[in-house]
Design a protein around this motif. Structure first.
Motif, short mmCIF file in Angstrom:
data_model
loop_
_atom_site.label_atom_id
_atom_site.label_comp_id
_atom_site.label_asym_id
_atom_site.label_seq_id
_atom_site.Cartn_x
_atom_site.Cartn_y
_atom_site.Cartn_z
N GLN A 148 47.78 39.52 40.18
CA GLN A 148 46.56 38.90 40.69
C GLN A 148 45.46 39.95 40.83
O GLN A 148 44.31 39.72 40.44
CB GLN A 148 46.83 38.23 42.04
CG GLN A 148 45.63 37.49 42.60
CD GLN A 148 45.22 36.30 41.76
OE1 GLN A 148 46.05 35.53 41.29
NE2 GLN A 148 43.93 36.13 41.55
N GLU A 179 41.88 40.04 38.77
CA GLU A 179 40.60 40.11 39.46
C GLU A 179 39.79 41.34 39.04
O GLU A 179 38.58 41.26 38.84
CB GLU A 179 40.81 40.12 40.98
CG GLU A 179 41.30 38.79 41.51
CD GLU A 179 41.75 38.85 42.96
OE1 GLU A 179 41.57 39.90 43.63
OE2 GLU A 179 42.32 37.84 43.43
N ALA A 186 45.85 33.14 36.62
CA ALA A 186 44.90 33.33 37.72
C ALA A 186 44.02 32.09 37.89
O ALA A 186 43.69 31.70 39.01
CB ALA A 186 44.05 34.58 37.48
#
Length: 155
Positions: A118, A122, A63
């Protein structure tokens, strides 16, 4: 075995009549392992998803840095070849990472996050930051800075 203990600035100094002055509780590796066990327990409890610390390291580094070769990812996360391969295999099986051919070198595969990977990175990042804060919570702010500086020096 006769043994006396003196205390100097909160550190136990063992004095033993035994020829060996090795005391396990005073060894850096043993203390680091105990700290790691505490951190791992906090991580498992608070990460908010079913992921291991090594899997989180790979996800968070992808990331942060974007796609890279599996070999490079292993170097970036301090994992040996076999460990990073197993981590990526498990993350790919869960649909969190994928591999594709490197357009600059067709012999090399690039590892990247999927959309789900992803999103997970997050979602879990705030929890990971909170885990670090809790791990370091027994220390004063200046002590935290000193500890991190010293640990980085030992790398």
């Amino acid at each position: 075995m006769a043994r006396s203990v003196a205390v100097k600035k909160g550190v136990k100094l063992a004095k033993s009549s035994n020829k060996s002055s090795y005391v396990l509780d005073e060894q850096v590796g043993f203390i680091l392992r105990q700290v790691w066990q505490r951190h791992s327990s906090i991580f498992s409890r608070d990460i908010g998803t079913n992921i291991t610390p090594t899997q989180w390291a790979a996800l968070s580094k992808l990331a942060e840095s974007g796609p890279c070769s599996q070999n490079q990812l292993g170097r970036l996360t301090a994992m040996d070849v076999a460990t990073i391969k197993g981590v990526i295999d498990r993350l790919t099986a869960r649909g969190l990472t994928e591999t594709s051919q490197d357009p600059e070198d067709g012999r090399r595969l690039l590892v990247s996050l999927t959309r789900a990977g992803q999103q997970l990175a997050e979602k879990a990042a705030p929890n990971a930051l909170a885990i670090t804060r809790e791990t370091l919570a027994p220390l004063e702010p200046k002590e935290r800075e000193t500890l991190m500086a010293l640990l980085n020096k030992l790398r």
